[in-house]
Write an enzyme that holds these catalytic residues in place. Sequence first.
Site, PDB file in Angstrom:
ATOM      1  N   ALA A  89       0.821  -1.209   0.000  1.00  0.00           N
ATOM      2  CA  ALA A  89       0.000   0.000   0.000  1.00  0.00           C
ATOM      3  C   ALA A  89       0.857   1.263   0.000  1.00  0.00           C
ATOM      4  CB  ALA A  89      -0.932  -0.006   1.203  1.00  0.00           C
ATOM      5  N   ALA A  96       9.779  -2.181   7.094  1.00  0.00           N
ATOM      6  CA  ALA A  96       9.652  -2.312   8.554  1.00  0.00           C
ATOM      7  C   ALA A  96      10.029  -3.734   8.978  1.00  0.00           C
ATOM      8  CB  ALA A  96       8.227  -1.981   8.993  1.00  0.00           C
ATOM      9  N   ASP A 138      12.719   3.875   2.412  1.00  0.00           N
ATOM     10  CA  ASP A 138      11.881   3.178   3.391  1.00  0.00           C
ATOM     11  C   ASP A 138      12.702   2.632   4.554  1.00  0.00           C
ATOM     12  OD1 ASP A 138      10.139   3.635   1.340  1.00  0.00           O
ATOM     13  OD2 ASP A 138       9.221   1.653   1.379  1.00  0.00           O
TER      14      ASP A 138
HETATM   15  O1  PMV Z   1       5.392   2.465  -2.811  1.00  0.00           O
HETATM   16  P1  PMV Z   1       6.693   2.471  -2.116  1.00  0.00           P
HETATM   17  O2  PMV Z   1       6.598   2.758  -0.672  1.00  0.00           O
HETATM   18  O3  PMV Z   1       7.503   1.242  -2.424  1.00  0.00           O
HETATM   19  O4  PMV Z   1       7.523   3.737  -2.668  1.00  0.00           O
HETATM   20  C1  PMV Z   1       8.104   3.742  -3.932  1.00  0.00           C
HETATM   21  C2  PMV Z   1       8.838   5.028  -4.148  1.00  0.00           C
HETATM   22  C3  PMV Z   1       9.449   5.138  -5.540  1.00  0.00           C
HETATM   23  O5  PMV Z   1      10.061   6.426  -5.598  1.00  0.00           O
HETATM   24  C4  PMV Z   1       8.375   5.078  -6.617  1.00  0.00           C
HETATM   25  C5  PMV Z   1      10.496   4.055  -5.807  1.00  0.00           C
HETATM   26  C6  PMV Z   1      11.781   4.162  -4.992  1.00  0.00           C
HETATM   27  O6  PMV Z   1      12.566   3.178  -5.016  1.00  0.00           O
HETATM   28  O7  PMV Z   1      12.059   5.198  -4.364  1.00  0.00           O
END
Ligand code: PMV
Length: 325
Positions: A89, A96, A138
Amino acid sequence: MLKVSAPGKCILLGEHAVVYGHPALAVSIDMRLEINIKKLSSKSEYHMIEGKEIKRNHHPHIFDAINEIWGADSQKLAFEISSEIPTSAGLGSSAALSVAISMGLVTLKNEKIDLEKISSIAHKLEADSQGGLASPMDSSTSTHGGCILLANEKLGKNWLYSRTLNNKKWEIHSFELHQNIKDVAIVIGNTGIHGSTGDLVKGVKKRLEENPKLIQDIEAINALTALGVNAIEQGDVETLGAVMNLNHTHLQNIGVSCKELDDLVSAARETALGAKLTGAGGGGCMIALSKNPKQTARDIELAGGRSYICKFGVEGVKIEDSMID
Ligand code: PMV
């Protein structure tokens, strides 16, 4: 039993542009994943999760973390995971998990806890399970908590460390959130649709090749993120909201929004300072910066989304209970 928790995250500004070397800004959120780790008796043959043998195709992050940190032939372990973070999502659930398990296994080995090392191992686990492609956004946000800025150059006093993976380099910075920013809420709206980050990133690349003019949108996101960082430092929530709105338009232009996200974003803007999709898009979640979180959450629900008023900038990975037997 060792108990470790790590938070999810949302991207305030800069997703997708970060893939092209531009900065992005994320905050940790008060949805946490918790992992319990227990040493099994010497008779146990397998590492177990929820009573079943851990296999790489089902649990790549955990399988790789055991091999990388604990050692494949060491005493077998049992894991239990519970999470408040919805999966696929855009809220950082797999990061995490990678962060919590790295912290847990390093602690279990009685090694010195070094957050830079934890975030580095977790980033590698993420990248390995995503075919080599993952920014450290992340994993560093889940490790350190608070507000994290990823940039392609060192930006003065907030710099934490550099991270390199597969010939790519990122400069990780940690920001103190101004009290004015802490006083507003982030309301998350979940479309309930699962978007694939890999496919969405590839889709942007393809569209940029077909229509090179779209690079202007990527560059505009870059400029907006710089404005947003300034607004965060000054505690200027109105500007931050306006910048988020503009960021969403450029994300629409590069083709990563969808009707469901746009509907939730429009509904939230009735009462919010700004709203945009967060993460890869194509479904997943949007966020709204709001001084009226209850109304914004209600508007999101009325438009068909699931809402969550979150606390953000929360503590990163932490040991909840260290009763190691
Ligand atoms: O959807 P998520 O939390 O995996 O975020 C992806 C963010 C992007 O910029 C689209 C890809 C990345 O590796 O930073």
